[in-house]
Design a protein around this motif. Structure first.
Motif, PDB file in Angstrom:
ATOM      1  N   MET A   1       0.849  -1.176   0.000  1.00 52.71           N
ATOM      2  CA  MET A   1       0.000   0.000   0.000  1.00 52.71           C
ATOM      3  C   MET A   1       0.895   1.239   0.000  1.00 52.71           C
ATOM      4  O   MET A   1       1.933   1.269   0.646  1.00 52.71           O
ATOM      5  CB  MET A   1      -0.890  -0.024   1.264  1.00 52.71           C
ATOM      6  CG  MET A   1      -1.588   1.285   1.532  1.00 52.71           C
ATOM      7  SD  MET A   1      -2.581   1.285   3.037  1.00 52.71           S
ATOM      8  CE  MET A   1      -4.107   0.680   2.405  1.00 52.71           C
ATOM      9  N   ARG A   2       0.458   2.248  -0.703  1.00 54.01           N
ATOM     10  CA  ARG A   2       1.165   3.527  -0.733  1.00 54.01           C
ATOM     11  C   ARG A   2       0.396   4.525   0.126  1.00 54.01           C
ATOM     12  O   ARG A   2      -0.830   4.630   0.029  1.00 54.01           O
ATOM     13  CB  ARG A   2       1.247   4.018  -2.175  1.00 54.01           C
ATOM     14  CG  ARG A   2       2.046   5.282  -2.345  1.00 54.01           C
ATOM     15  CD  ARG A   2       2.160   5.661  -3.837  1.00 54.01           C
ATOM     16  NE  ARG A   2       2.691   6.986  -3.961  1.00 54.01           N
ATOM     17  CZ  ARG A   2       1.969   8.112  -3.882  1.00 54.01           C
ATOM     18  NH1 ARG A   2       0.672   8.054  -3.698  1.00 54.01           N
ATOM     19  NH2 ARG A   2       2.539   9.290  -4.008  1.00 54.01           N
ATOM     20  N   ALA A   3       1.106   5.265   0.958  1.00 57.06           N
ATOM     21  CA  ALA A   3       0.472   6.291   1.794  1.00 57.06           C
ATOM     22  C   ALA A   3      -0.009   7.441   0.910  1.00 57.06           C
ATOM     23  O   ALA A   3       0.657   7.798  -0.063  1.00 57.06           O
ATOM     24  CB  ALA A   3       1.461   6.805   2.832  1.00 57.06           C
ATOM     25  N   ILE A   7       6.380   9.999   1.906  1.00 57.26           N
ATOM     26  CA  ILE A   7       7.022   8.834   1.300  1.00 57.26           C
ATOM     27  C   ILE A   7       7.497   7.949   2.449  1.00 57.26           C
ATOM     28  O   ILE A   7       8.444   8.283   3.157  1.00 57.26           O
ATOM     29  CB  ILE A   7       8.200   9.249   0.404  1.00 57.26           C
ATOM     30  CG1 ILE A   7       7.674  10.137  -0.731  1.00 57.26           C
ATOM     31  CG2 ILE A   7       8.918   8.025  -0.154  1.00 57.26           C
ATOM     32  CD1 ILE A   7       8.753  10.758  -1.579  1.00 57.26           C
ATOM     33  N   ASP A   9       8.291   3.841   3.682  1.00 56.98           N
ATOM     34  CA  ASP A   9       8.614   2.495   3.199  1.00 56.98           C
ATOM     35  C   ASP A   9       7.554   1.480   3.573  1.00 56.98           C
ATOM     36  O   ASP A   9       7.389   0.475   2.893  1.00 56.98           O
ATOM     37  CB  ASP A   9       9.967   2.033   3.765  1.00 56.98           C
ATOM     38  CG  ASP A   9      11.122   2.865   3.236  1.00 56.98           C
ATOM     39  OD1 ASP A   9      11.008   3.407   2.119  1.00 56.98           O
ATOM     40  OD2 ASP A   9      12.139   2.976   3.952  1.00 56.98           O
ATOM     41  N   ASP A  10       6.854   1.715   4.677  1.00 56.95           N
ATOM     42  CA  ASP A  10       5.906   0.730   5.187  1.00 56.95           C
ATOM     43  C   ASP A  10       4.595   1.427   5.536  1.00 56.95           C
ATOM     44  O   ASP A  10       4.500   2.120   6.549  1.00 56.95           O
ATOM     45  CB  ASP A  10       6.503   0.050   6.426  1.00 56.95           C
ATOM     46  CG  ASP A  10       5.638  -1.073   6.972  1.00 56.95           C
ATOM     47  OD1 ASP A  10       4.582  -1.378   6.381  1.00 56.95           O
ATOM     48  OD2 ASP A  10       6.010  -1.641   8.010  1.00 56.95           O
ATOM     49  N   ALA A  11       3.592   1.269   4.683  1.00 56.81           N
ATOM     50  CA  ALA A  11       2.262   1.823   4.910  1.00 56.81           C
ATOM     51  C   ALA A  11       1.252   0.687   4.798  1.00 56.81           C
ATOM     52  O   ALA A  11       1.276  -0.064   3.821  1.00 56.81           O
ATOM     53  CB  ALA A  11       1.954   2.924   3.891  1.00 56.81           C
ATOM     54  N   ARG A  12       0.401   0.577   5.811  1.00 58.84           N
ATOM     55  CA  ARG A  12      -0.589  -0.503   5.834  1.00 58.84           C
ATOM     56  C   ARG A  12      -1.879  -0.003   6.470  1.00 58.84           C
ATOM     57  O   ARG A  12      -1.864   0.967   7.224  1.00 58.84           O
ATOM     58  CB  ARG A  12      -0.083  -1.675   6.677  1.00 58.84           C
ATOM     59  CG  ARG A  12       1.182  -2.313   6.158  1.00 58.84           C
ATOM     60  CD  ARG A  12       1.645  -3.416   7.088  1.00 58.84           C
ATOM     61  NE  ARG A  12       2.630  -2.856   8.019  1.00 58.84           N
ATOM     62  CZ  ARG A  12       3.080  -3.485   9.080  1.00 58.84           C
ATOM     63  NH1 ARG A  12       2.629  -4.670   9.396  1.00 58.84           N
ATOM     64  NH2 ARG A  12       3.979  -2.933   9.864  1.00 58.84           N
ATOM     65  N   VAL A  44       1.685   4.107   9.213  1.00 57.10           N
ATOM     66  CA  VAL A  44       3.001   4.132   8.561  1.00 57.10           C
ATOM     67  C   VAL A  44       4.054   3.946   9.648  1.00 57.10           C
ATOM     68  O   VAL A  44       3.978   4.545  10.719  1.00 57.10           O
ATOM     69  CB  VAL A  44       3.256   5.437   7.756  1.00 57.10           C
ATOM     70  CG1 VAL A  44       2.329   5.495   6.547  1.00 57.10           C
ATOM     71  CG2 VAL A  44       3.094   6.688   8.597  1.00 57.10           C
ATOM     72  N   TYR A  60      11.468  13.261   6.988  1.00 62.98           N
ATOM     73  CA  TYR A  60      10.467  12.740   6.055  1.00 62.98           C
ATOM     74  C   TYR A  60       9.956  13.769   5.049  1.00 62.98           C
ATOM     75  O   TYR A  60       9.211  13.411   4.150  1.00 62.98           O
ATOM     76  CB  TYR A  60       9.287  12.140   6.826  1.00 62.98           C
ATOM     77  CG  TYR A  60       9.641  10.858   7.537  1.00 62.98           C
ATOM     78  CD1 TYR A  60       9.743   9.651   6.845  1.00 62.98           C
ATOM     79  CD2 TYR A  60       9.878  10.848   8.903  1.00 62.98           C
ATOM     80  CE1 TYR A  60      10.073   8.472   7.492  1.00 62.98           C
ATOM     81  CE2 TYR A  60      10.209   9.670   9.568  1.00 62.98           C
ATOM     82  CZ  TYR A  60      10.306   8.492   8.859  1.00 62.98           C
ATOM     83  OH  TYR A  60      10.631   7.321   9.504  1.00 62.98           O
TER      84      TYR A  60
END
Length: 184
Positions: A1-3, A7, A9-12, A44, A60
């Motif tokens: 999934m993309r936030a 940006i 690395d880990d978005a859920r 994220v 970020y």
């Protein structure tokens, strides 16, 4: 999934990350309802060493300053009593504690709650407090600029990780009162 912002690395979906969230946030996510679908509540993963706003946006991206919010716990006092409340403002502003907050709480005096009070009363980590999962009887004062922001990044209840959700979702949280000028 993309936030939807930033940006990472880990978005859920937050519902898929319950093990990473403190109990009050887990309970709130588990009971999520309303106009904003649960799938739009995104977790994220972020470095807990840079959870504070200045360090976070430096790492970020400065553009997140306009798309992130802080949640702070305040105490309003009148007579012998004290009322705890939470305030949510965009990260580039500060809470008008002695004006808007004091008047809204009907307090003689208002101030930021101590770290021990804030963490003890919320069950969350200092530097990661979020309005999602606060005690249901607390007033939640939300600056109208937060509600008007398409996507907002806010704490997850822990210093590690952040939540991203539509700004309009803040107006529907338990106890929410939307106020213009809360953030100055």
């Amino acid at each position: 999934m993309r936030a939807p912002i930033g940006i990472f690395d880990d978005a859920r979906a937050a519902v898929d990350c319950l093990g990473l969230l403190p109990r009050p946030v887990v309970d709130a996510v588990s009971r999520w309802s309303g106009e904003v679908p649960l799938e739009q509540l995104i977790y994220v993963d972020t470095d807990p060493e840079i959870a504070d706003t200045a360090a976070f946006v430096e790492h970020y991206g400065q553009e997140l300053l306009d798309e992130s919010a802080n949640c702070v716990v305040v105490a309003g006092r009148r007579g012998g009593g004290s009322t705890l409340a939470a305030c949510v403002v965009l990260s580039g502003t500060r809470v008008d504690v002695n004006g808007v907050v004091r008047r809204q709480l009907g307090a003689r005096k208002a101030s930021f709650a101590s770290m021990d009070t804030a963490t003890g009363a919320t069950g969350m980590e200092y530097g990661g407090i979020t309005p999602i999962g606060l005690p249901a009887d607390w007033p939640l004062l939300v600056d109208s600029a937060v509600v008007d922001t398409e996507w907002v990044l806010i704490g997850s209840g822990r210093r590690r990780g952040k939540l991203i959700l539509p700004g309009k979702a803040f107006a529907a949280l338990p106890g929410a009162v939307v106020l213009a000028g809360l953030g100055v």
